[in-house]
Design a protein around this motif. Structure first.
Motif, mmCIF file in Angstrom:
data_model
loop_
_atom_site.group_PDB
_atom_site.id
_atom_site.type_symbol
_atom_site.label_atom_id
_atom_site.label_comp_id
_atom_site.label_asym_id
_atom_site.label_seq_id
_atom_site.Cartn_x
_atom_site.Cartn_y
_atom_site.Cartn_z
ATOM 1 N N MET B 52 0.833 -1.202 0.000
ATOM 2 C CA MET B 52 0.000 0.000 0.000
ATOM 3 C C MET B 52 0.872 1.258 0.000
ATOM 4 S SD MET B 52 -3.286 -0.769 2.322
ATOM 5 C CE MET B 52 -2.406 -0.507 3.821
ATOM 6 N N THR B 53 0.224 2.383 -0.367
ATOM 7 C CA THR B 53 0.937 3.649 -0.310
ATOM 8 C C THR B 53 1.127 4.075 1.136
ATOM 9 O OG1 THR B 53 -1.085 4.906 -0.301
ATOM 10 C CG2 THR B 53 -0.127 4.421 -2.452
ATOM 11 N N GLU B 54 1.998 5.037 1.330
ATOM 12 C CA GLU B 54 2.264 5.556 2.667
ATOM 13 C C GLU B 54 0.976 6.083 3.302
ATOM 14 O OE1 GLU B 54 5.062 8.717 2.616
ATOM 15 O OE2 GLU B 54 5.126 8.900 4.776
ATOM 16 N N SER B 55 0.197 6.810 2.483
ATOM 17 C CA SER B 55 -1.012 7.420 3.024
ATOM 18 C C SER B 55 -2.035 6.359 3.423
ATOM 19 C CB SER B 55 -1.564 8.401 1.979
ATOM 20 O OG SER B 55 -2.939 8.425 2.015
ATOM 21 N N ASN B 57 -1.311 3.253 4.321
ATOM 22 C CA ASN B 57 -0.761 2.630 5.521
ATOM 23 C C ASN B 57 -1.067 3.451 6.758
ATOM 24 O OD1 ASN B 57 0.307 0.347 4.449
ATOM 25 N ND2 ASN B 57 2.405 1.104 4.292
ATOM 26 N N THR C 24 -5.868 -0.966 -1.082
ATOM 27 C CA THR C 24 -4.782 -1.299 -1.994
ATOM 28 C C THR C 24 -5.072 -0.725 -3.379
ATOM 29 O OG1 THR C 24 -4.805 -3.388 -0.844
ATOM 30 C CG2 THR C 24 -3.284 -3.188 -2.672
ATOM 31 N N GLY C 27 -4.644 2.847 -3.489
ATOM 32 C CA GLY C 27 -3.269 3.262 -3.294
ATOM 33 C C GLY C 27 -2.412 3.187 -4.548
ATOM 34 N N ASP C 31 5.969 2.380 -4.294
ATOM 35 C CA ASP C 31 6.211 3.269 -3.173
ATOM 36 C C ASP C 31 6.033 4.715 -3.583
ATOM 37 O OD1 ASP C 31 6.868 1.035 -1.748
ATOM 38 O OD2 ASP C 31 8.964 1.111 -2.363
ATOM 39 N N SER C 32 5.126 4.932 -4.545
ATOM 40 C CA SER C 32 5.013 6.246 -5.160
ATOM 41 C C SER C 32 4.744 7.339 -4.136
ATOM 42 C CB SER C 32 3.886 6.238 -6.191
ATOM 43 O OG SER C 32 2.704 5.759 -5.578
ATOM 44 N N GLY C 33 4.024 7.011 -3.077
ATOM 45 C CA GLY C 33 3.637 8.064 -2.137
ATOM 46 C C GLY C 33 4.766 8.511 -1.235
ATOM 47 N N ARG C 34 5.834 7.785 -1.189
ATOM 48 C CA ARG C 34 6.851 8.109 -0.182
ATOM 49 C C ARG C 34 7.758 9.226 -0.634
ATOM 50 N NH1 ARG C 34 5.446 3.082 0.131
ATOM 51 N NH2 ARG C 34 4.656 2.398 2.147
ATOM 52 N N GLY C 121 1.907 14.941 -0.117
ATOM 53 C CA GLY C 121 2.357 14.491 -1.429
ATOM 54 C C GLY C 121 1.901 15.411 -2.553
#
Lengths: 236, 375, 420
Positions: B52-55, B57, C24, C27, C31-34, C121
């Protein structure tokens, strides 16, 4: 051998004195009736025994002063109260309700045997064993309440108005079972009942309460013959 | 929150438990489903944080925090029937204990143990006094907790950082694990929260849970069976406080900051709403309550940030009207609807109890109507 | 019982699995959001050649919704006006429009942190949000992520400490600034003064008193005769006022943040026939809400501090800044009524200050923005009172650290140069 003895028991709800010196005595294996009109103090006497109201005087069970004990402590001594209004758990099935009654017991095998005994005693419950208690009829719920009390393996049963709100034939069924229970198990009983005729089918001795006092005490046979009783409770 | 139905029950109708014979239950009883589904869930939860993405999570982790808080509230309120408006206080207390312990650089295991123990002891002391009072008095005492807690947190600034609060960033992913911080935090929440849920599940299913249900259903009957209502109320309240403390620890894992605002009274009400919306007296309902608590403000923010309060209120009313038993009753409500439409209106409907809590309400209430019938 | 649990358990598994799948799916992949691994010099998130997006988390519902709504309205109105004029010229030569994304945090730190997480982001910088705990909740995260938390509305000094808060800068004066301004005025007086201090027993009260004391240090004409505190939760300060009245002080420095207590304090002093000069903090000195009901006209002087023009004041009715501001607030700020809180004006100034920083920013990166933001000196933003300005180059100070002392004139406030 006396199992339960009440000596000059008093109780009040606030300023209102509801028990004004009640005395009675129940022998081991005995059954005692408390008769009287609405508001005479019958239910309060039972609540006094079970510890639900504060009392004056002495209440001795099996040689032990139990006045001032909490209800759960009294129950743990083996006094099972079947309250007026039954209080079964509507969302639980009949079988689960019976298991609730055996909450303090640990003998798994004995519990199963006692469930079988209760179902034998009350065949109606056998038919409804998987039903939720809320789906039972009034008579069935009364039977369930008595059966649940039996499940705690008590030495004494306190029965409060077991016939209340039941059709006459149903009430008779309930009392037939209670009599059979008494004969087979030897559990001592205190039976509160407005319908004196029904009570007499079970009890050996009885007292009549009026405004919180015993006005008359005797054996079933004696009382049955008395005019006062006949007039007041037997519709004679 | 006793919520038995007061409808008079048909005395001759079919047993209420007709659901047991539905095809759905046999599906459930197949061993593949019984063991496969939890296993699938476990694997899913183990993999989820990685993909999942950080957000997402972060959202899931916050859901975990408040699901645990709601679970604690459920123990005392949903399962034991005692109104508590103070649950947020124990979350806040747990958060402060964690923040203080971290600031003093205590061993984190010790911090966690204290985070369980201190709120539990606080809850025990409150309960010893409050449970004697019974009825609404307990609610009043518990209201006082957050109301006292906020100024206390401001005043004890040596321990709490005063109104500026305390930060504690102590949950960076371990070196070499290859995990991002948000993944590590979510794993912590899943593991700790999962254990709490599992233990609570066994608690409420077991002997204690039965005693809680009996106390909730009828205190007099409980007494008459040798169960001390007082003792079990105190026990339930203490466990709820302990679980609240754990949720405070998780709060610090995820939010990493606490201030007096954390335990403001409004949040206590929001927790209660979340519990009712999720489903009182239900383990899954607690999770749904956590989802509600966290996701709804995000959704209303996405719709229109200037109307959040209004939208949340409207949503709350809508859920309560449509599903009085909470979100957890949705599948059953749907099933019932389907059964009714397929079977027509022939057979008597089973008594609809808004909450399916074991032992909520007593059958005595139903016989009342009957008794009048005979009078 | 078992049956119930069985079914619920299965339902629960289904529900959680479904939720997980949804999350999921939402999302996306990888790791695109990091954040945090951007290459040197590459544009930061939230900025293109045409536009830049700013994020705000602030209370838009609940008890602090009034001021919170203002913090969004002012800056939205400012950039709405600028966007309508074609946008803002940045230091890298591009002209960009400025978009605002605001989220409600209801003054809940946990929600503020969640809002930050969902915005970080997409936005270039966070700005203008109100509240100490709500800004503190994600301060560390913003530092770790390298996201600017610029020109926020809190008097908490930590946001103005460059070492502790490299990505932050507070906008409004810290508590110390206000106390200091009054202390300086008093120290400059030609007469001797005895001062009684009544302060709130928390960082708010302590900040004011600290600033005040630092300003009067070494002044022979000022004597602090008595110093008392109260709790923010107290319902009365009658006892404290009575005790202070007997001290013979002719000035009371009252660092109080609670509206009803301030009114009660003013009234109690009058009952005791004690009429000193009062100092009140900027947030508890509203003429309409506090001074009038408190009967403040009975005192020789009631002083407070400010740095913004009050649009409601007749003195500024024809003021160019005020006219432009009110029109924009109505047209672009979604705020049709005259502003009830100074936060609207402050937020407008935040917009103007951001424009200054954008103009100096040579690369479309957050680092370049922070550098430009810290290079502003003596900028007189629109709506600022004379003798106040935005200066961001001083470590330990917020963007606005200069305030002027004002004296109550029975209706509003006049700036004063000396204490009489």
């Amino acid at each position: 051998m006396t199992l339960l003895e009440l000596e000059d028991v008093t109780a009040s709800y606030g300023p209102v004195q509801v028990l004004d010196g009640v005395s009675l005595s129940v022998p081991e294996n005995g059954a005692f009736g408390i008769l009287g009109a609405n508001g005479a103090g019958k239910t309060t006497t039972l609540r006094a025994i079970s510890g639900a109201v504060r009392t004056g005087g002495r209440i001795v069970f099996d040689g032990k002063d139990i006045s001032g004990m909490r209800p759960d402590q009294v129950a743990a001594l083996g006094i099972a109260h079947v309250p007026e209004g039954r209080g079964s758990f509507g969302d639980l099935t009949v079988r689960e309700n019976l298991r609730v009654g055996a909450y303090l017991r640990k003998d798994r095998k004995g519990i199963d045997e006692d469930i079988d005994y209760c179902l034998d005693l009350f065949p109606n419950l056998q038919d409804r064993i998987k039903s939720n208690a809320s789906a039972l009829s009034g008579g069935e719920q009364q039977m369930l309440a008595v059966a649940r009390a039996i499940m705690s393996k008590p030495r004494m049963l306190l029965l409060d108005e077991a016939s209340l709100g039941l059709a006459p034939s149903t009430a008779k069924n309930v009392y037939d079972a209670i009599r059979r229970l008494r004969l087979e198990s030897g559990i001592a009983m205190v039976v509160v009942e407005q319908n004196a005729n029904l009570a007499f089918t079970v009890v050996d001795d009885a007292t009549v309460l009026e405004t919180g006092r015993s006005v008359l005490t005797g054996t079933s046979a004696e009382l049955k013959g008395m005019d006062e009783i006949r007039r007041a409770y037997l519709g004679g | 929150m006793a919520s038995s139905s007061k409808t008079s029950v048909p005395t001759t109708s079919a047993p209420a438990s007709s659901a047991t014979s539905s095809p759905a239950s046999s599906f459930r009883q197949s061993p593949w489903v019984r063991w496969g589904a939890p296993l699938l869930l476990l694997v899913g939860l183990a993999v989820l944080p990685l993909v999942m993405t950080e957000s997402a999570n972060d959202t899931l982790a916050r859901i975990g925090v408040f699901a645990v808080a709601v679970l604690g509230l459920n123990v005392v309120m949903g399962y034991t029937g005692q109104v508590s408006l103070g649950q947020i206080f124990f979350l806040g207390l747990g958060a402060y204990v964690t923040a203080y312990g971290v600031s003093q650089e205590w061993n984190i295991v010790l911090v966690f143990v204290l985070t369980c123990a201190i709120p539990a002891v606080a809850g025990l002391l409150v309960a010893l006094a409050a449970a004697r009072l019974g009825g609404l008095a307990i609610a009043m005492v518990t209201i006082a907790l957050p109301i006292v807690g906020v100024p206390l947190a401001k005043r004890l600034s040596d321990f709490t950082g005063g109104s500026q609060g305390m930060s504690a960033r102590f949950v960076a992913a371990p070196e070499g694990s290859g995990l991002y911080d948000d993944q590590w935090q979510l794993y912590l929440v899943l593991v700790i929260g999962g254990i709490v849920f599992l233990l609570t599940y066994f608690l409420v299913r077991g002997k204690y849970g039965r005693a809680f249900a009996i106390v909730k259903g009828n205190e007099n009957v409980a007494s008459s069976m040798g169960i001390s209502p007082y003792r079990y109320k105190v026990l339930a309240f203490t466990i709820a406080s302990l679980i609240g403390g754990v949720s405070g620890f998780l709060y610090m894992v995820v939010v990493q900051y606490t201030s007096p605002e954390t335990m403001s009274f409004g949040h206590s009400i929001e927790l209660l709403v979340a519990m009712v919306i999720g489903g009182a007296g239900s383990i899954v309902g607690s999770i749904l309550g956590g989802v509600f608590y966290v996701v709804v403000p995000d959704i209303t923010n996405a719709i229109d940030p200037s109307l959040t309060a209004l939208l949340q209120g409207a949503l709350l009313l809508a859920v309560l009207f449509v599903l009085p038993g909470g979100l957890v009753s949705l599948p059953r409500a749907v099933m019932r609807g389907l059964r009714r439409s397929s079977a027509g209106r022939g057979s008597a409907a089973p008594p609809t109890t808004p909450s399916s809590t074991p032992g909520s309400g007593t059958a005595a209430e139903q016989t009342e109507t009957e008794r009048h019938g005979h009078a | 019982m078992n049956r119930h649990f069985g079914s619920r358990h299965a339902i629960g598994i289904a529900a959680v699995s479904a939720l997980a799948l949804t999350l999921t799916a939402c999302g996306g992949g990888g790791d695109s959001g990091r954040s945090g691994d951007a290459a040197e010099g590459a544009p930061s998130p939230g900025i293109t050649d045409e536009s830049v997006t700013l994020g705000i988390t602030t209370p838009l519902s609940g008890a602090t919704a009034g001021p919170g709504t203002c913090t969004v309205a002012g800056v939205t109105a400012y950039f709405g006006m600028k966007n309508a004029e074609g946008g803002i010229e940045f230091g890298d030569g591009k002209t960009r429009t400025v978009e605002i994304e605001a989220l409600d945090d209801t003054y809940d730190p946990q929600q503020a942190a969640a809002n930050y997480d969902s915005l970080k982001g997409d936005v270039f910088a966070m700005t203008a949000g109100l509240g100490t705990p709500t800004n503190r909740a994600w301060r560390d995260a913003a530092i770790a992520d390298g996201v600017p938390q610029a020109l926020i509305m809190t008097g908490d000094p930590i946001f103005s400490d460059t070492d502790e808060s490299p990505m932050q800068l507070g906008f409004v004066p810290i508590y110390q600034n206000e106390g200091e301004a009054f202390g300086e005025l008093l120290a400059g007086s030609t007469a001797e003064h005895k001062v009684a201090i009544l302060s709130q027993n928390d960082d708010f009260g302590e900040g004011y008193v600290e600033g005040f004391k630092s300003a009067i240090e070494g002044s022979d004409n000022i004597e602090i005769v008595q110093e008392l505190t109260y709790e923010a939760t107290d319902t009365t300060v009658d006892a404290q006022i009575t005790e202070l009245a007997s001290s013979g002080a002719d000035v009371i420095f009252n660092a109080m943040s609670v509206t009803p207590l301030t009114i009660a304090a003013l009234q109690k002093a009058q009952q005791l026939n004690w009429t000193p000069n009062w100092f009140l903090p900027s947030n508890t000195s509203s003429p309409g809400a506090i001074l009038e009901p408190g009967g403040a006209a009975a005192f020789p002087g009631v002083y407070s501090v400010s740095f913004a023009k009050a649009p409601a004041s007749p003195a500024f009715a024809q003021d160019e800044d005020v006219v432009e501001y009110l029109a924009a607030l109505k047209e672009y700020g979604n705020y049709p009524d005259p502003p009830a809180f100074p936060h609207c004006q402050w937020s407008w100034m935040v917009g103007a200050t951001l424009e200054q920083a954008f103009a100096e920013m040579e690369e479309p990166t957050r680092e370049s923005f922070m550098e430009a933001l810290r290079g502003i000196e003596g900028f007189e933003a629109p709506l600022m009172l004379p003798d106040t300005s935005v200066t961001t180059t001083e470590d330990g100070q917020p963007a606005v650290s200069t305030v002027v002392v004002q004296k109550y004139n029975g209706k509003g406030y006049d700036t004063v140069e000396s204490f009489e």
